[in-house]
Design a protein around this motif. Structure first.
Motif, short mmCIF file in Angstrom:
data_model
loop_
_atom_site.label_atom_id
_atom_site.label_comp_id
_atom_site.label_asym_id
_atom_site.label_seq_id
_atom_site.Cartn_x
_atom_site.Cartn_y
_atom_site.Cartn_z
N THR A 120 0.83 -1.21 0.00
CA THR A 120 0.00 0.00 0.00
C THR A 120 0.86 1.26 0.00
OG1 THR A 120 -0.12 -0.06 2.40
CG2 THR A 120 -1.91 -1.15 1.19
N ARG A 121 2.08 1.15 0.46
CA ARG A 121 3.01 2.29 0.47
C ARG A 121 3.94 2.28 -0.73
NH1 ARG A 121 4.82 3.26 6.79
NH2 ARG A 121 2.70 3.41 7.65
N SER A 122 3.64 1.41 -1.70
CA SER A 122 4.41 1.29 -2.95
C SER A 122 5.82 0.75 -2.75
CB SER A 122 4.45 2.63 -3.70
OG SER A 122 3.15 2.94 -4.18
N ASN A 123 6.02 0.01 -1.67
CA ASN A 123 7.26 -0.75 -1.55
C ASN A 123 7.13 -1.97 -2.45
OD1 ASN A 123 8.43 0.95 0.47
ND2 ASN A 123 7.11 -0.02 1.97
N THR A 124 8.21 -2.29 -3.15
CA THR A 124 8.14 -3.38 -4.11
C THR A 124 9.10 -4.52 -3.77
OG1 THR A 124 9.79 -2.31 -5.52
CG2 THR A 124 7.48 -1.83 -5.98
N ASN A 125 8.76 -5.71 -4.26
CA ASN A 125 9.66 -6.84 -4.15
C ASN A 125 9.49 -7.69 -5.40
OD1 ASN A 125 7.03 -7.64 -2.70
ND2 ASN A 125 7.98 -9.63 -3.08
N TYR A 126 10.55 -8.39 -5.77
CA TYR A 126 10.57 -9.15 -7.01
C TYR A 126 11.19 -10.53 -6.80
CZ TYR A 126 9.79 -4.60 -9.18
OH TYR A 126 9.27 -3.38 -9.53
N ALA A 127 10.74 -11.47 -7.61
CA ALA A 127 11.42 -12.76 -7.67
C ALA A 127 12.80 -12.53 -8.25
CB ALA A 127 10.63 -13.72 -8.55
N ASP A 128 13.77 -13.29 -7.78
CA ASP A 128 15.13 -13.11 -8.28
C ASP A 128 15.21 -13.26 -9.79
OD1 ASP A 128 16.80 -14.73 -5.44
OD2 ASP A 128 16.08 -12.69 -5.73
N SER A 129 14.39 -14.12 -10.34
CA SER A 129 14.46 -14.41 -11.77
C SER A 129 14.03 -13.24 -12.65
CB SER A 129 13.60 -15.63 -12.10
OG SER A 129 12.25 -15.40 -11.76
N VAL A 130 13.34 -12.25 -12.07
CA VAL A 130 12.84 -11.13 -12.88
C VAL A 130 13.45 -9.80 -12.48
CG1 VAL A 130 10.67 -12.38 -13.21
CG2 VAL A 130 10.80 -10.56 -11.48
N LYS A 131 14.27 -9.78 -11.44
CA LYS A 131 14.86 -8.52 -11.00
C LYS A 131 15.65 -7.89 -12.13
CE LYS A 131 15.25 -9.38 -6.03
NZ LYS A 131 16.17 -9.70 -4.90
N GLY A 132 15.45 -6.59 -12.28
CA GLY A 132 16.14 -5.86 -13.34
C GLY A 132 15.44 -5.92 -14.68
N ARG A 133 14.43 -6.78 -14.81
CA ARG A 133 13.72 -6.90 -16.09
C ARG A 133 12.25 -6.50 -15.96
NH1 ARG A 133 12.94 -11.76 -18.29
NH2 ARG A 133 13.01 -12.91 -16.31
N PHE A 134 11.66 -6.73 -14.82
CA PHE A 134 10.25 -6.42 -14.61
C PHE A 134 10.12 -5.26 -13.63
CE2 PHE A 134 8.31 -10.94 -15.42
CZ PHE A 134 8.99 -10.99 -16.63
N ALA A 135 9.03 -4.52 -13.77
CA ALA A 135 8.75 -3.42 -12.84
C ALA A 135 7.26 -3.36 -12.55
CB ALA A 135 9.22 -2.10 -13.42
N ILE A 136 6.91 -3.32 -11.28
CA ILE A 136 5.52 -3.23 -10.87
C ILE A 136 5.23 -1.84 -10.33
CG2 ILE A 136 6.01 -4.13 -8.53
CD1 ILE A 136 3.26 -5.51 -8.64
N THR A 137 4.12 -1.29 -10.75
CA THR A 137 3.70 0.02 -10.28
C THR A 137 2.19 -0.01 -10.02
OG1 THR A 137 3.35 0.76 -12.57
CG2 THR A 137 5.48 1.28 -11.56
N ARG A 138 1.74 0.94 -9.24
CA ARG A 138 0.30 1.04 -9.00
C ARG A 138 -0.14 2.49 -9.15
NH1 ARG A 138 -0.88 -1.30 -3.32
NH2 ARG A 138 -3.00 -0.63 -3.79
N ASP A 139 -1.38 2.63 -9.57
CA ASP A 139 -2.01 3.95 -9.67
C ASP A 139 -3.33 3.83 -8.92
OD1 ASP A 139 -3.37 6.25 -10.36
OD2 ASP A 139 -2.59 6.29 -12.41
N ASN A 140 -3.34 4.28 -7.69
CA ASN A 140 -4.55 4.14 -6.88
C ASN A 140 -5.71 4.96 -7.43
OD1 ASN A 140 -3.34 2.33 -5.09
ND2 ASN A 140 -2.61 3.97 -3.75
N SER A 141 -5.41 6.10 -8.01
CA SER A 141 -6.49 6.94 -8.55
C SER A 141 -7.21 6.24 -9.70
CB SER A 141 -5.94 8.28 -9.00
OG SER A 141 -5.05 8.11 -10.08
N ARG A 142 -6.50 5.41 -10.44
CA ARG A 142 -7.10 4.67 -11.55
C ARG A 142 -7.42 3.24 -11.16
NH1 ARG A 142 -4.02 6.64 -17.09
NH2 ARG A 142 -4.36 8.88 -16.75
N LYS A 143 -7.07 2.87 -9.95
CA LYS A 143 -7.32 1.52 -9.43
C LYS A 143 -6.70 0.46 -10.34
CE LYS A 143 -11.59 2.71 -9.45
NZ LYS A 143 -13.06 2.64 -9.42
N THR A 144 -5.45 0.68 -10.66
CA THR A 144 -4.75 -0.26 -11.53
C THR A 144 -3.36 -0.60 -10.97
OG1 THR A 144 -3.83 1.53 -12.87
CG2 THR A 144 -5.91 0.56 -13.61
#
Length: 117
Positions: free
Chosen positions: A55-79
């Protein structure tokens, strides 16, 4: 929370896809209270966590995707968006969106990602 996942497809090695998870029927204040994540499940394998965002936009990734994938959220758009880059054949799977708070957990319907060499 009803989740709708989209954005999957078929790409070649090294390609990119932008996966999107939306919660159109959820009010803003409820969506923003959920930790969100993307999981994936390949044929014959267990479902695994790919990336999460709190909820505070802290992120974590599987080791296999680090550096290649990025997760973001937009609460105003609920996405929640998962940008996938430099895709590899091992990334081939059905990708699922997940929402979780202290008491409930919801899953989207899944979107297929296929990476061919």
């Amino acid at each position: 929370v009803q989740l709708q996942a989209s954005g999957g497809g078929s790409v070649q090695v090294g390609g990119s896809l932008r996966l999107r998870c939306a919660a159109p029927r959820t009010i803003f204040s409820v969506f923003s209270s959920f930790d969100m994540a993307w999981y994936r499940q390949a044929p014959g394998k267990q479902r695994e966590l790919v990336a999460g965002i709190t909820t505070r936009s802290n992120t974590n990734y599987a080791d296999s995707v680090k550096g290649r994938f990025a997760i973001t959220r937009d609460n105003s758009r609920k996405t929640v968006t998962l940008q996938t880059n430099d895709l590899k054949p091992d990334d081939t799977a059905v990708y699922y969106c997940n929402a979780k708070d202290g008491t409930t957990e919801s899953w989207g319907q899944g979107t297929q990602v296929t990476v061919s060499s």
